[in-house]
Design an enzyme around this catalytic site. Structure first.
Site, mmCIF file in Angstrom:
data_model
loop_
_atom_site.group_PDB
_atom_site.id
_atom_site.type_symbol
_atom_site.label_atom_id
_atom_site.label_comp_id
_atom_site.label_asym_id
_atom_site.label_seq_id
_atom_site.Cartn_x
_atom_site.Cartn_y
_atom_site.Cartn_z
ATOM 1 N N HIS A 1 25.720 -9.638 2.141
ATOM 2 C CA HIS A 1 24.391 -10.617 2.885
ATOM 3 C C HIS A 1 24.933 -10.783 4.434
ATOM 4 O O HIS A 1 26.356 -12.501 4.176
ATOM 5 C CB HIS A 1 24.178 -11.421 1.722
ATOM 6 C CG HIS A 1 23.038 -12.481 2.282
ATOM 7 N ND1 HIS A 1 22.236 -13.098 3.421
ATOM 8 C CD2 HIS A 1 22.402 -13.720 1.495
ATOM 9 C CE1 HIS A 1 21.695 -13.711 4.028
ATOM 10 N NE2 HIS A 1 21.672 -14.444 2.356
ATOM 11 N N LYS B 1 0.819 -1.203 0.127
ATOM 12 C CA LYS B 1 0.205 -0.261 -0.292
ATOM 13 C C LYS B 1 0.723 1.399 0.173
ATOM 14 O O LYS B 1 0.378 2.009 0.284
ATOM 15 C CB LYS B 1 -1.178 0.248 1.102
ATOM 16 C CG LYS B 1 -1.669 -0.747 1.487
ATOM 17 C CD LYS B 1 -2.534 -1.238 3.098
ATOM 18 C CE LYS B 1 -3.032 -2.599 2.880
ATOM 19 N NZ LYS B 1 -3.193 -2.404 4.395
HETATM 20 N N1 CP Z 1 21.739 -18.499 1.203
HETATM 21 C C1 CP Z 1 20.274 -17.570 0.573
HETATM 22 O O1 CP Z 1 20.251 -16.478 0.585
HETATM 23 O O2 CP Z 1 19.262 -18.585 0.694
HETATM 24 P P1 CP Z 1 17.682 -17.723 0.613
HETATM 25 O O3 CP Z 1 17.913 -16.919 -0.810
HETATM 26 O O4 CP Z 1 16.873 -19.030 -0.024
HETATM 27 O O5 CP Z 1 17.255 -16.935 1.532
#
Ligand code: CP
Length: 304
Positions: free
Chosen positions: A129, A80
């Site tokens: 990440h 939204k």
């Molecule tokens: N390795 C990893 O980030 O996998 P997903 O995208 O499944 O979380």
């Protein structure tokens, strides 16, 4: 309060403590089974995930805590038009800690500026990440016995692969590391990482196109998927997606103790015949992801 936006938000010494705690959990998981009783983890996932979201949730449940959250932007009020800043202001009243995945680089950092609970970046676009990196480091330390004196090959999509960017940043802090960057021209590591992180830390490296040429040199081979979702053009993805396929013929060129890691999901880049080779540790790596996230949650909630 600490947020984890980049893998280098932890010092090398904090990282060692985190890895030691994860290894203690592996040895004695029952010891921590109720340590987060009454605590809640929010998983705010604006982008698809299997491992990261579910391993975060498994981690909190293993610690005796609870979980809440959403698994797609479509099922939240982002659909939204709600901003990340407003969302986290609200979630701060609902949970004690938050893991956030977002397709836009920097979104978890923005969230951390408006949050009164710890934010963990669970993957932001093609950027970082960190918890995958902590998982990768635990895998290497546990199975190889060290994080220094390693020749590490990264193969595939080094341009968009946020797991590669994060792991290069983290490994650059250890001694006697060498990187071998294996990619097609179009998917080379971004110049800012090569210049600032690798060259800036005087890490030896080479950039090559042919995986077979460097297989005998590697202690670790970090395979990656070509990141379809980050391409502007489907034709380019189709042309590049099968550039590298690791099979047993290529594995025959590798050291007997080389480890193959992959953050998963895998598409075509590792033939399934490789799965039964003892050097293929990517499913073990996914299992380690639960232990390291248990350790991280405990550290950030200051319950250990
Ligand atoms: N390795 C990893 O980030 O996998 P997903 O995208 O499944 O979380």
């Amino acid at each position: 309060m600490k947020h984890i936006i980049s893998p280098t938000d932890l010092t090398v010494s904090e990282l060692r403590e985190l890895l030691d705690l994860a290894e203690e959990i592996i040895r004695d998981p029952k010891k921590y089974s109720n340590i987060c009783h009454g605590k809640k983890l929010a998983t705010l996932f604006y982008e698809p995930s299997t491992r990261t979201r579910l391993s975060f949730e498994a981690a909190m449940l293993n610690l005796g805590g609870n979980v809440l959250g959403f698994s797609s932007a479509d099922s939240s009020s982002a659909a939204k038009g709600e901003s990340v800043a407003d969302t986290i202001r609200v979630i701060s009243h609902y949970a004690d800690i938050c893991a956030m995945r977002h397709p836009k680089e920097g979104a978890p950092l923005v969230a951390s500026l408006y949050s009164s609970i710890p934010i963990i970046n669970a993957g932001d676009g093609g950027h970082n990440h960190p918890t995958q990196t902590f998982t990768d480091l635990l895998t290497i330390k546990n199975l190889k016995g060290r994080l220094d004196c390693l020749t590490v090959g990264f193969c595939g999509d080094l341009k968009f692969g946020r797991t590669v960017h994060s792991l290069i940043g983290a490994l650059s802090r250890y001694k006697n590391i060498k990187f071998v960057l294996i990619s097609p021209e179009e998917l080379m590591l971004p110049a800012y990482i090569r210049e600032e992180v690798i060259e800036g830390n005087h890490i030896p490296y080479e950039e090559v196109r042919i995986l077979e040429d460097v297989m005998p040199d590697l202690d670790i081979l970090y395979m990656t998927r070509v990141q379809r979702e980050r391409f502007f053009n489907e034709e380019d993805y189709i042309r590049l997606k099968d550039t590298y396929i690791l099979d047993m013929k290529k594995m025959a060129l590798a050291k007997p103790d080389m480890l193959v890691l992959h953050p998963l999901p895998r598409v075509n880049e590792i033939a399934t015949e490789v799965d039964s080779d003892p050097r293929a540790v990517y499913f073990k790596q996914a299992q380690f992801g639960v232990y390291i996230r248990m350790a991280l949650i405990m550290k950030l909630l200051e319950v250990v």
